[in-house]
Design a protein around this motif. Structure first.
Motif, mmCIF file in Angstrom:
data_model
loop_
_atom_site.group_PDB
_atom_site.id
_atom_site.type_symbol
_atom_site.label_atom_id
_atom_site.label_comp_id
_atom_site.label_asym_id
_atom_site.label_seq_id
_atom_site.Cartn_x
_atom_site.Cartn_y
_atom_site.Cartn_z
ATOM 1 N N VAL A 197 -8.845 8.848 -5.416
ATOM 2 C CA VAL A 197 -9.283 8.772 -4.026
ATOM 3 C C VAL A 197 -8.444 9.740 -3.211
ATOM 4 N N ALA A 198 -9.095 10.411 -2.325
ATOM 5 C CA ALA A 198 -8.374 11.297 -1.403
ATOM 6 C C ALA A 198 -8.428 10.678 -0.010
ATOM 7 N N VAL A 199 -7.285 10.554 0.593
ATOM 8 C CA VAL A 199 -7.214 10.043 1.961
ATOM 9 C C VAL A 199 -7.037 11.250 2.875
ATOM 10 N N ILE A 200 -8.003 11.446 3.716
ATOM 11 C CA ILE A 200 -7.975 12.598 4.625
ATOM 12 C C ILE A 200 -7.537 12.112 5.996
ATOM 13 N N GLY A 201 -6.507 12.711 6.474
ATOM 14 C CA GLY A 201 -5.979 12.341 7.781
ATOM 15 C C GLY A 201 -4.525 11.961 7.655
ATOM 16 N N LYS A 202 -3.936 11.704 8.793
ATOM 17 C CA LYS A 202 -2.548 11.269 8.769
ATOM 18 C C LYS A 202 -2.338 10.296 9.912
ATOM 19 N N GLY A 203 -1.243 9.668 9.870
ATOM 20 C CA GLY A 203 -0.961 8.669 10.881
ATOM 21 C C GLY A 203 -0.721 7.321 10.218
ATOM 22 N N MET A 204 -0.553 6.320 11.048
ATOM 23 C CA MET A 204 -0.223 4.987 10.541
ATOM 24 C C MET A 204 -1.364 4.385 9.718
ATOM 25 N N SER A 205 -2.576 4.603 10.127
ATOM 26 C CA SER A 205 -3.727 4.043 9.400
ATOM 27 C C SER A 205 -3.841 4.641 8.007
ATOM 28 N N ALA A 206 -3.691 5.947 7.920
ATOM 29 C CA ALA A 206 -3.771 6.616 6.622
ATOM 30 C C ALA A 206 -2.628 6.177 5.722
ATOM 31 N N GLU A 207 -1.441 6.058 6.276
ATOM 32 C CA GLU A 207 -0.293 5.602 5.486
ATOM 33 C C GLU A 207 -0.492 4.177 4.990
ATOM 34 N N ALA A 208 -1.003 3.324 5.841
ATOM 35 C CA ALA A 208 -1.246 1.924 5.449
ATOM 36 C C ALA A 208 -2.275 1.864 4.319
ATOM 37 N N LEU A 209 -3.299 2.687 4.408
ATOM 38 C CA LEU A 209 -4.314 2.731 3.360
ATOM 39 C C LEU A 209 -3.733 3.225 2.044
ATOM 40 N N VAL A 210 -2.940 4.277 2.084
ATOM 41 C CA VAL A 210 -2.306 4.814 0.883
ATOM 42 C C VAL A 210 -1.380 3.773 0.258
ATOM 43 N N ASN A 211 -0.601 3.086 1.085
ATOM 44 C CA ASN A 211 0.310 2.055 0.575
ATOM 45 C C ASN A 211 -0.460 0.895 -0.047
ATOM 46 N N MET A 212 -1.564 0.490 0.572
ATOM 47 C CA MET A 212 -2.367 -0.607 0.016
ATOM 48 C C MET A 212 -2.944 -0.221 -1.348
ATOM 49 N N ILE A 213 -3.444 0.986 -1.470
ATOM 50 C CA ILE A 213 -4.016 1.444 -2.733
ATOM 51 C C ILE A 213 -2.922 1.577 -3.787
ATOM 52 N N ALA A 214 -1.748 2.030 -3.398
ATOM 53 C CA ALA A 214 -0.637 2.175 -4.349
ATOM 54 C C ALA A 214 -0.176 0.809 -4.854
ATOM 55 N N ARG A 215 -0.161 -0.190 -3.970
ATOM 56 C CA ARG A 215 0.269 -1.532 -4.372
ATOM 57 C C ARG A 215 -0.773 -2.219 -5.261
ATOM 58 N N SER A 216 -2.036 -2.011 -4.973
ATOM 59 C CA SER A 216 -3.116 -2.681 -5.699
ATOM 60 C C SER A 216 -4.139 -1.651 -6.145
ATOM 61 N N PRO A 217 -3.961 -1.102 -7.341
ATOM 62 C CA PRO A 217 -4.889 -0.056 -7.813
ATOM 63 C C PRO A 217 -6.342 -0.526 -7.937
ATOM 64 N N LYS A 218 -6.573 -1.847 -7.983
ATOM 65 C CA LYS A 218 -7.954 -2.318 -8.100
ATOM 66 C C LYS A 218 -8.784 -1.942 -6.872
ATOM 67 N N TYR A 219 -8.116 -1.713 -5.724
ATOM 68 C CA TYR A 219 -8.828 -1.289 -4.518
ATOM 69 C C TYR A 219 -9.221 0.160 -4.607
#
Length: 171
Positions: A149-171
């Motif tokens: 998955v590629a997360v396009i953008g930056k900021g708190m929302s993008a970081e939160a999404l990246v962290n959630m995916i890193a913690r739970s690869p099933k997402y």
């Protein structure tokens, strides 16, 4: 993860069939075990190979009932919901077996084998499915079946999404 889900949905059919055959074999073996045979003598003669031919056909019928009840759907279910469906479908299949035994002209004497097969079928199918869930989870943790998955953008929302995916690869 669609390919992984599809793979596990397809593999459920032979695994369930094997679990049903194993349940029938264990029930037959228990009935003829010394402990049970001493308490209640065996008064029928059904050779194991003939019994297993019948059990193979019955197991195929159970698989059809499992399919009709939605146990092979690709969608993920909660463990308890799946267990309830296994109980319901197995009971429906058992009802069909009982009807066949009652309405057939041959008398099948062993109620123990029938009941034990039903109980073992539910238990073995459930255990096999739990095992497959564990294997699937282990594969996902190891990175199999995941899509990049590629997360396009930056900021708190993008970081939160990246962290959630890193913690739970099933997402």
């Amino acid at each position: 993860m669609k390919k992984l889900d599809l793979f596990f949905a397809v593999i459920l059919v032979p695994v369930d069939y094997f679990a049903l055959i194993l349940a029938a074999a264990v029930a037959y073996s228990l009935r003829f075990a010394a402990y049970f045979a001493q308490r209640r003598p065996v008064i029928f003669a059904l050779p194991f190979d003939q019994y297993m031919r019948i059990a193979s056909a019955v197991a195929f019928g159970w698989i059809v009932i499992y399919a009709l009840s939605g146990l092979y759907a690709i969608s993920r279910r909660k463990k308890l919901d799946e267990f309830k469906k296994i109980i319901l479908a197995s009971t429906a299949a058992f009802g069909g077996v009982l009807a066949a035994v009652v309405f057939s002209r041959e008398l099948f004497e062993s109620r123990f084998i029938l009941l034990a097969s039903w109980v073992f079928a539910m238990a073995f199918v459930w255990m096999a499915r739990l095992f497959l869930r564990m294997v699937r989870s282990a594969l996902i943790r190891a990175g199999f079946g995941l899509k990049l998955v590629a997360v396009i953008g930056k900021g708190m929302s993008a970081e939160a999404l990246v962290n959630m995916i890193a913690r739970s690869p099933k997402y």
